[in-house]
Design an enzyme around this catalytic site. Structure first.
Site, short mmCIF file in Angstrom:
data_model
loop_
_atom_site.label_atom_id
_atom_site.label_comp_id
_atom_site.label_asym_id
_atom_site.label_seq_id
_atom_site.Cartn_x
_atom_site.Cartn_y
_atom_site.Cartn_z
N LYS A 177 0.81 -1.22 0.00
CA LYS A 177 0.00 0.00 0.00
C LYS A 177 0.84 1.27 0.00
CE LYS A 177 -3.95 -2.06 -0.21
NZ LYS A 177 -4.88 -1.88 -1.33
N1 PMP Z 1 -3.58 -8.16 1.46
C1 PMP Z 1 -3.69 -7.22 2.41
C2 PMP Z 1 -3.10 -7.50 3.75
C3 PMP Z 1 -4.33 -5.99 2.15
O1 PMP Z 1 -4.43 -5.07 3.11
C4 PMP Z 1 -4.88 -5.79 0.86
C5 PMP Z 1 -5.59 -4.51 0.57
N2 PMP Z 1 -6.93 -4.47 0.93
C6 PMP Z 1 -4.77 -6.82 -0.10
C7 PMP Z 1 -4.09 -7.97 0.23
C8 PMP Z 1 -5.37 -6.71 -1.48
O2 PMP Z 1 -4.73 -5.74 -2.29
P1 PMP Z 1 -5.60 -4.86 -3.26
O3 PMP Z 1 -6.44 -3.95 -2.43
O4 PMP Z 1 -4.60 -4.10 -4.09
O5 PMP Z 1 -6.45 -5.75 -4.08
#
Ligand code: PMP
Length: 348
Positions: free
Chosen positions: A48
């Site tokens: 992120k």
């Molecule tokens: N794994 C974790 C620990 C996350 O916080 C997130 C984000 N919500 C994701 C996977 C998935 O990533 P994305 O939001 O880019 O699909």
């Protein structure tokens, strides 16, 4: 972006350029070669960081954000941490509306990074005024000069991964990647990487197969298959950050070839297995991704010449009160749900 500088001017210069690490043990009985894109190497310990930096800098470029302005977001924790980190360096106020499903450790961490945190109930519908989406929207209208990152509905989320994670993986695999396996929450990670990899592989006459990981209790897989929103798919589950109870526009479903659903218990045990056997201390969704690979391998998805890249989104330290806590695992019944042979890999 990380460079080979001796001294970095601030922590944000270390975002991105994470390592691709071969998996030597957890996938040894599977068909194919496996490589993990380990996003815990970002300074905020998750993928992120990339979207927080990209979206905030894009808002600055467009003149939307000025010094002292407020940044608001809904988050399961990781995005919040990254936005808080970027806000500190760039001088913004940071307000986060967080799901009550997030671990207490994550919430304390956000506060320690200077964020103002609103904890909202997890198991209410997205349009309920108590949901973290609605709370964030309300704060955005109430606070003058505020910017709402809105990661689920912001195409810049996908763009961040298209511009950084995708090119890194293509280069790190010398274009030899055959499969991408990645968790889908907002879908920014998988869609952005997929867009870049599919473009590049098309140029050299190959096609990278993109497989999304979804949770039982989430609508994403069903939506991908039918393009219909099926409320019956939705029920509470434990994995944080994976799957959704709405359809995020940050996901480009056309770029994803298929979804694989995983369950809470197996994903938790798989996260422990990665830490135990690879020495990589990763979060719950990394376990979900390994579990998906296990199921796909069992179903005959891969062949021995395949080069499979799996994204491990964050660091295990954020789950000390959950996946890496035996009492929590016991309380969920996760030790009861697996055969004895698999229990042996745990700490008990
Ligand atoms: N794994 C974790 C620990 C996350 O916080 C997130 C984000 N919500 C994701 C996977 C998935 O990533 P994305 O939001 O880019 O699909």
């Amino acid at each position: 972006m990380r460079t080979d500088k001796k001294v970095y001017n601030n922590v944000l210069e270390l975002v991105g350029s994470t390592p691709l690490i071969r998996l030597n043990s957890v996938t040894k009985d599977f068909q194919g070669e496996y490589f993990a894109k380990v996003e815990a190497f970002n300074p905020g310990h998750s993928a992120k960081d990339r979207i927080a930096l990209h979206i905030i800098e894009e808002a600055e470029r467009q003149g939307i954000l000025k010094q002292g302005d407020t940044i608001i977001e809904t988050t399961s924790g990781n995005t919040g941490f990254s936005i808080a980190m970027v806000s500190i360096i760039k001088g913004y106020r940071c307000i986060l509306a967080v799901s009550s499903k997030s671990s207490p450790d994550k919430i304390d961490m956000l506060k320690s990074m200077g964020a103002e945190v609103y904890v909202c109930p997890a198991n209410v519908k997205a349009d309920d005024p108590r949901s973290y989406y609605e709370v964030a929207k309300r704060l955005h209208t109430e606070i003058e000069g505020s910017v709402y990152i809105n990661q689920y509905f912001n195409k810049l989320n996908l763009d961040a991964h298209y511009k950084s994670t995708g090119p890194e993986i293509w280069e790190q695999t010398d274009g030899e990647i055959t499969h991408l396996v990645a968790c889908s929450g907002t879908g920014g990670t998988i869609s952005g990487i997929a867009k870049y990899l599919k473009e590049q592989s098309r140029k050299v006459g190959t096609n990278v197969k993109v497989i999304g990981v979804d949770a039982y209790g989430s609508v994403l897989k069903k939506y991908h298959e039918t393009r219909e929103f099926d409320e019956k798919e939705i029920y509470p589950y434990r994995i944080e950050g994976l799957g959704k109870n709405l359809i995020p526009t940050a996901t480009d479903f056309d770029l994803i070839d298929k979804f694989e659903k995983v369950a809470d218990a197996e994903s938790a045990h798989s996260a422990r297995e990665i830490s135990n056997k690879e020495g990589l201390f990763v979060g719950y969704t990394s376990g979900a991704a390994l579990q998906a690979i296990r199921q796909l391998n069992d179903a005959g998805e891969f062949k021995s010449s395949d080069k499979i890249v799996v994204v491990f989104p964050d660091h295990g330290s954020r789950y000390m009160g959950k996946v890496y806590n035996d009492q929590w695992m016991e309380a969920q019944g996760f030790f009861d749900e697996l055969p004895k042979s698999q229990k042996a890999i745990n700490y008990v």
